[in-house]
Design an enzyme around this catalytic site. Structure first.
Site, short mmCIF file in Angstrom:
data_model
loop_
_atom_site.label_atom_id
_atom_site.label_comp_id
_atom_site.label_asym_id
_atom_site.label_seq_id
_atom_site.Cartn_x
_atom_site.Cartn_y
_atom_site.Cartn_z
N GLU A 125 69.17 89.66 70.94
CA GLU A 125 70.32 89.26 71.76
C GLU A 125 70.51 87.75 71.73
O GLU A 125 69.65 87.01 71.25
CB GLU A 125 70.13 89.70 73.22
CG GLU A 125 70.79 91.03 73.59
CD GLU A 125 72.30 90.89 73.74
OE1 GLU A 125 72.87 89.82 73.41
OE2 GLU A 125 72.94 91.87 74.18
N ASP A 173 79.60 94.49 73.97
CA ASP A 173 78.38 93.78 74.32
C ASP A 173 78.70 92.29 74.23
O ASP A 173 79.71 91.85 74.76
CB ASP A 173 77.25 94.24 73.39
CG ASP A 173 75.87 94.02 73.98
OD1 ASP A 173 75.66 93.01 74.67
OD2 ASP A 173 74.97 94.85 73.74
N ASN A 211 78.26 91.25 80.89
CA ASN A 211 78.02 90.91 79.49
C ASN A 211 79.18 90.10 78.93
O ASN A 211 80.20 89.90 79.61
CB ASN A 211 77.91 92.22 78.68
CG ASN A 211 76.65 92.30 77.86
OD1 ASN A 211 76.11 91.29 77.42
ND2 ASN A 211 76.16 93.50 77.66
#
Length: 301
Positions: free
Chosen positions: A26, A208, A158
């Site tokens: 991430e 995302d 997000n």
């Protein structure tokens, strides 16, 4: 006003930049001075920095997961961890708590994704890992460490990103499949005029992490959608880049001219059959883009 093509652009060649095999890769961020890509593996409590020229990838592991981070104007990093924020003065130092540890007594919550604005404030969202309540939220962190609640009622906050002028902010409550846009005031640090920039179809991936480019277009990584997409400032789908994995998590831009897209991905939750189909799940992928991304604004605290 930049004109955008009416037909979606062709997909560029996608390469494996780093076969990281991350559980939950991430938060990629390009450090221009170091020419390195920083990123995290949330499920392994790891912070990484990757040198694309040499292929070297350095790693730090911590007692808590790092959901995301920001580079600091004073050097080092601001880490958004499980319980709260911490300062990492330099790569080799230990994290020092910064501001109130506002999630310390909330075991289902951790910090998840964030971005710094042009005034040096950090905007960070949380996630309810157990999906036990819609109590994840977006917070604004001042340079002095003061934390203000901006918007609540989410499961997974997000996709935080600002456009080049700092006047548009986007984020998503990922399970809703809706990418939200706001008018942002760079001077006051306030948001207004919430709207849906793009509603993604259910069952084809959910938004995302994302980033703006220099034309004001927003790139979104679609988790379980196997692709990243570029949206116009009005939310029109301009380009789709298909990846050889199903779980892209975040897209950011780097390289000397910020014309290299880097996409982190995840392998956690995939069974053996899925992993056999996706041998590069958890890798960092790269591809060229015509329009450069934006430099990362540093946190001012």
């Amino acid at each position: 006003m930049t004109s955008h093509p009416s037909a979606p652009a062709a997909s560029p060649a996608v390469s494996v930049a780093l076969d990281a095999r991350a559980a939950l890769g991430e938060g990629p961020r390009w450090h221009a001075a170091e020419r390195r890509l920083y990123w995290v593996d949330i499920l392994r409590n790891e912070l990484h920095r990757f040198d694309p020229e040499t292929g070297a990838d350095e790693m730090r592991a911590f007692a808590q997961p790092v959901g995301c981070f920001a580079f600091r104007a004073a050097g080092g990093l601001l880490l958004a961890m499980k319980d709260g924020l911490a300062i990492l003065a330099d790569w080799g130092s230990e994290p020092q708590p910064f501001g109130d540890q506002i999630l310390a007594d909330k075991p289902d919550l951790r910090f998840n994704d964030g971005r710094t604005d042009s005034a040096g404030r950090f905007w960070v969202g949380s996630v309810n890992m157990a999906k036990s309540a819609h109590d994840a939220a977006l917070y604004r962190v001042g340079r002095d460490g003061a934390i203000d609640l901006i918007e609540g009622g989410m499961l997974t906050c997000n996709a935080a990103a600002f456009n080049a002028s700092g006047t548009t902010f986007c984020h998503a409550n990922t399970p809703s499949h809706a990418l939200r846009a706001y008018d942002a005031d760079p001077a006051s640090g306030t948001l207004s005029n919430r709207r849906i920039l793009h509603q993604f179809e259910h069952g084809t991936g959910r938004p995302d992490g994302g980033s703006f480019d220099a034309e004001g277009c927003y790139w979104s990584a679609l988790f379980e959608g196997g692709r990243v997409v570029r949206l116009s400032p009005e939310g029109e789908l301009l380009q789709t880049v298909t990846l050889p994995v199903t779980r892209p998590t975040m897209i950011a831009f780097g390289g000397e001219d910020r014309r290299t897209a880097y996409v982190t991905t995840a392998r956690a939750g995939l069974d053996e059959t899925a992993l056999a189909r996706e041998p590069h799940a958890g890798a960092i992928f790269s591809f060229p883009v015509d329009v450069p991304g934006l430099p990362e604004a540093p946190f001012g605290g």
